[in-house]
Design an enzyme around this catalytic site. Structure first.
Site, short mmCIF file in Angstrom:
data_model
loop_
_atom_site.label_atom_id
_atom_site.label_comp_id
_atom_site.label_asym_id
_atom_site.label_seq_id
_atom_site.Cartn_x
_atom_site.Cartn_y
_atom_site.Cartn_z
N PRO A 2 -24.46 -88.24 24.62
CA PRO A 2 -25.00 -88.48 25.97
C PRO A 2 -24.28 -87.63 27.02
O PRO A 2 -23.07 -87.51 26.99
CB PRO A 2 -24.72 -89.96 26.22
CG PRO A 2 -24.39 -90.55 24.89
CD PRO A 2 -23.88 -89.43 24.04
N GLU A 3 -25.06 -87.03 27.91
CA GLU A 3 -24.51 -86.24 29.01
C GLU A 3 -24.86 -86.97 30.32
O GLU A 3 -25.36 -88.08 30.29
CB GLU A 3 -25.08 -84.82 28.98
CG GLU A 3 -24.80 -84.13 27.65
CD GLU A 3 -25.35 -82.72 27.57
OE1 GLU A 3 -25.47 -82.06 28.62
OE2 GLU A 3 -25.67 -82.28 26.47
N HIS A 93 -21.88 -102.49 13.97
CA HIS A 93 -21.10 -101.60 14.84
C HIS A 93 -20.98 -102.11 16.28
O HIS A 93 -20.76 -101.33 17.19
CB HIS A 93 -21.67 -100.17 14.87
CG HIS A 93 -21.93 -99.59 13.52
ND1 HIS A 93 -20.92 -99.39 12.60
CD2 HIS A 93 -23.07 -99.18 12.93
CE1 HIS A 93 -21.45 -98.89 11.49
NE2 HIS A 93 -22.76 -98.75 11.66
N ARG A 111 -20.28 -94.34 15.43
CA ARG A 111 -19.27 -93.34 15.05
C ARG A 111 -17.93 -93.58 15.73
O ARG A 111 -16.96 -92.89 15.44
CB ARG A 111 -19.81 -91.94 15.34
CG ARG A 111 -21.02 -91.65 14.43
CD ARG A 111 -21.43 -90.22 14.47
NE ARG A 111 -20.37 -89.33 14.01
CZ ARG A 111 -20.46 -88.02 14.02
NH1 ARG A 111 -21.56 -87.44 14.45
NH2 ARG A 111 -19.46 -87.26 13.61
N LYS A 154 -11.70 -65.95 35.73
CA LYS A 154 -11.89 -66.74 34.50
C LYS A 154 -12.45 -65.86 33.39
O LYS A 154 -13.54 -65.31 33.52
CB LYS A 154 -12.84 -67.91 34.77
CG LYS A 154 -12.14 -69.11 35.42
CD LYS A 154 -12.43 -70.40 34.65
CE LYS A 154 -11.39 -71.47 34.91
NZ LYS A 154 -11.26 -71.87 36.30
#
Ligand SMILES: [Zn+2]
Length: 274
Positions: A2-3, A93, A111, A154
């Site tokens: 998820p973002e 879970h 996970r 950078k």
């Protein structure tokens, strides 16, 4: 994983919890991210507290209460934060359950890369995960000037630059590919080569991919669901992510897939030239 748009979707679907009183807390006792166990004693101290606000910074959810304690949740790769009826069968879970009277807030994570913690309100930024975050990609939109300044000297690739959570919090692998395609920037270009004009295009592209994904309830791929258990629908609206071999929506060149710093990246070799 998820973002920002997915975590924001969860935040919005958690809204009905505001006003709910925490009756008790249960934990599985299993370690999550870095083998750390959700702090059982601190979670149990939330009993009697009322949830006052659901906030977010980057991929961290911050569930504030009317006490000095804030519940911090990171979904990791497969974490789910679900509101269910009290006593509903416990999914495999399940690692944390907050009893809210008639409902339960459950943290389920197959996970176990997620995090659940309790922090003092006003000291959230001292948490190691939050301390390193730059401005939130949705609540504190960055400008082209900001990205331009941050990219000076950078040597990192643009892909790594937009994934850097200290630059913009919340951009992950999917939306990095999407934003770079939208801005017509090659993922392998060095960040210091960004011009001010291109930095402005990139800032706008990041906002656009987040807005677009939010209107579709996020991108699910295999795992993501919101707090009601619904899958996001943004998968079918992605321009390049997961679309190798398919035509670029701009010029019909076949989208390419490559691996950069161990992360899969999708781009168009024709229109992402700078
Ligand atoms: Zn193209």
């Amino acid at each position: 994983m998820p973002e920002l748009p997915e975590v924001e979707t969860v935040r919005r679907t958690l809204a009905p919890m505001v006003g709910a009183k925490i009756v008790s807390a249960w934990t599985s006792g299993k370690g999550l991210h870095m083998a750390r166990k959700p702090p059982r004693a601190k979670l149990q101290q939330l009993a009697g507290a009322t949830i006052t606000r659901i906030h977010r910074h980057g991929k961290y959810l911050l569930i504030e209460t009317d006490t000095s304690k804030t519940l911090l949740v990171h979904l990791g790769m497969t974490g789910r934060t679900l509101i269910v009826k009290k006593g509903a069968p416990k999914a495999k879970h399940t690692h944390v359950v907050l009893d809210l009277g008639d409902r339960e807030l459950r943290f389920v994570d197959a996970r176990r890369f997620g995090q659940v913690d309790v922090v003092e309100r006003g000291k959230e930024k001292e948490h190691e995960g939050l301390a390193v975050l730059g401005p939130d990609g949705l609540f504190e939109p960055v400008s082209g000037e900001y990205l331009f300044q941050k990219s000076r000297k950078k040597q990192a690739t643009l892909k790594a630059f937009v994934l850097d959570q200290s630059i913009v919090a919340g951009v992950g692998n999917i939306y990095a590919s999407e934003a770079l395609w939208r801005a017509k920037l090659r993922p392998t270009t060095r960040a210091h080569k960004l011009t001010l004009a291109k930095a402005a295009v990139l800032a706008a592209a990041i906002h656009e991919v987040f807005d677009r994904a939010l209107t579709k309830g996020g991108t699910s791929l295999r795992d993501f669901v919101d707090a009601t258990g619904a899958y996001g629908e943004n998968d079918e609206y992605l321009w390049v992510y997961g679309r190798d071999g398919e035509p670029c929506p701009r010029d019909h060149t076949k989208i390419r897939r490559s691996v950069l710093q161990g992360r899969v990246t999708f781009y168009c070799p024709t229109c992402q030239t700078s």
